[in-house]
Design an enzyme around this catalytic site. Structure first.
Site, short mmCIF file in Angstrom:
data_model
loop_
_atom_site.label_atom_id
_atom_site.label_comp_id
_atom_site.label_asym_id
_atom_site.label_seq_id
_atom_site.Cartn_x
_atom_site.Cartn_y
_atom_site.Cartn_z
N HIS A 38 0.84 -1.21 0.00
CA HIS A 38 0.00 0.00 0.00
C HIS A 38 0.88 1.26 0.00
O HIS A 38 0.61 2.22 -0.73
CB HIS A 38 -0.85 0.07 1.27
CG HIS A 38 -1.92 -0.96 1.41
ND1 HIS A 38 -2.03 -1.76 2.52
CD2 HIS A 38 -2.96 -1.31 0.60
CE1 HIS A 38 -3.09 -2.56 2.40
NE2 HIS A 38 -3.67 -2.31 1.24
N LYS A 68 -15.77 -6.76 5.82
CA LYS A 68 -14.66 -7.69 6.04
C LYS A 68 -14.51 -7.85 7.53
O LYS A 68 -14.89 -6.96 8.28
CB LYS A 68 -13.33 -7.10 5.54
CG LYS A 68 -13.15 -6.98 4.05
CD LYS A 68 -11.78 -6.41 3.75
CE LYS A 68 -11.51 -6.38 2.26
NZ LYS A 68 -10.22 -5.80 1.93
N ARG A 115 -2.75 -5.66 -8.23
CA ARG A 115 -1.86 -6.83 -8.22
C ARG A 115 -2.29 -7.75 -9.35
O ARG A 115 -3.48 -7.80 -9.70
CB ARG A 115 -1.95 -7.54 -6.87
CG ARG A 115 -1.26 -6.78 -5.75
CD ARG A 115 -1.78 -7.18 -4.40
NE ARG A 115 -3.21 -6.83 -4.27
CZ ARG A 115 -3.94 -7.05 -3.20
NH1 ARG A 115 -3.40 -7.63 -2.16
NH2 ARG A 115 -5.21 -6.72 -3.16
N SER A 142 -3.11 -7.49 3.10
CA SER A 142 -3.30 -7.36 4.56
C SER A 142 -3.74 -8.70 5.15
O SER A 142 -3.32 -9.06 6.25
CB SER A 142 -4.36 -6.30 4.87
OG SER A 142 -3.97 -5.05 4.38
P1 ADP Z 1 -9.98 -2.88 -0.22
O1 ADP Z 1 -10.90 -3.39 0.85
O2 ADP Z 1 -10.46 -1.64 -0.89
O3 ADP Z 1 -9.52 -3.91 -1.20
P2 ADP Z 1 -7.26 -2.94 0.74
O4 ADP Z 1 -6.73 -2.29 1.95
O5 ADP Z 1 -7.21 -4.41 0.65
O6 ADP Z 1 -8.74 -2.39 0.62
O7 ADP Z 1 -6.55 -2.34 -0.55
C1 ADP Z 1 -6.59 -0.97 -0.86
C2 ADP Z 1 -5.99 -0.76 -2.25
O8 ADP Z 1 -4.61 -1.11 -2.24
C3 ADP Z 1 -6.62 -1.61 -3.33
O9 ADP Z 1 -6.62 -0.87 -4.54
C4 ADP Z 1 -5.69 -2.79 -3.44
O10 ADP Z 1 -5.74 -3.38 -4.70
C5 ADP Z 1 -4.36 -2.09 -3.22
N1 ADP Z 1 -3.33 -3.00 -2.71
C6 ADP Z 1 -3.44 -3.92 -1.75
N2 ADP Z 1 -2.29 -4.59 -1.57
C7 ADP Z 1 -1.41 -4.07 -2.48
C8 ADP Z 1 -0.05 -4.37 -2.84
N3 ADP Z 1 0.62 -5.34 -2.25
N4 ADP Z 1 0.53 -3.64 -3.83
C9 ADP Z 1 -0.18 -2.67 -4.45
N5 ADP Z 1 -1.47 -2.35 -4.18
C10 ADP Z 1 -2.08 -3.05 -3.21
#
Ligand code: ADP
Length: 161
Positions: free
Chosen positions: A17, A41, A90, A128
């Site tokens: 992130h 979630k 991803r 996460s």
């Molecule tokens: P959500 O519930 O919106 O998916 P996340 O916290 O899982 O929330 O992810 C927020 C954003 O960050 C999303 O666009 C997700 O695709 C991106 N993201 C999550 N992990 C990574 C990573 N390892 N590298 C790049 N972007 C990521």
């Protein structure tokens, strides 16, 4: 001035992130990391905790801010006068879901442009939920999250034992 939001659950924020946030902050004048207060979630960290963990991760990033929000992401974008929404992609995990959401968001707020950053190779498989799974069983996640997140995870899981 171009304002971008970077919305997500961030439960907790990872280096994947953060890498997206660093790249986005170079392009846009202001980046606001938006923390969905109540995503559908199972959460480990509540909204205030997630905001605080992000705050500690972005202290050196002058044009980046963090804020929790509820309800539609497009409403949050309107509230903070954002013209751009940033998301990370991803390879295997995100495209179809992002595409669906992008179509709906475009309908709800046509002026908001979506900019997606391809996750770098080293964080392609980082999420996460994987971090939580590994940390809950005592796995070492030190090169995947900032130090204070590693410590917060330890506190949560040790507290639960
Ligand atoms: P959500 O519930 O919106 O998916 P996340 O916290 O899982 O929330 O992810 C927020 C954003 O960050 C999303 O666009 C997700 O695709 C991106 N993201 C999550 N992990 C990574 C990573 N390892 N590298 C790049 N972007 C990521």
């Amino acid at each position: 001035m171009t304002v971008a939001i970077y919305p997500g659950s961030f439960d907790p924020i990872t280096n994947g992130h953060l890498e997206v946030a660093i790249r986005a902050a170079k392009i846009f004048d202001k980046l606001i990391i938006g923390v969905y207060a109540t995503p559908s979630k199972n959460l480990l960290f509540n909204a205030e905790e997630r905001v605080e963990l992000i705050r500690q991760a972005i202290t050196n990033m002058k044009n980046v801010d963090v804020q929790a929000f509820e309800g539609l992401t497009v409403d949050f974008a309107r509230q903070v006068n954002a013209q751009v929404m940033v998301r990370g992609l991803r390879m295997t995990l995100d495209f179809e879901r992002e595409f669906d959401m992008a179509m709906m968001n475009k309908k709800l707020y046509p002026e908001l442009e979506l900019v997606c950053f391809m996750a770098t190779l080293r964080y392609q498989f980082l999420s996460s939920s994987l971090i939580k799974e590994a940390a809950s069983m005592g796995g070492n996640v030190s090169d995947l999250v900032p130090k204070h997140i590693e410590e917060a995870l330890k506190r949560k899981y040790q507290g639960k034992k």
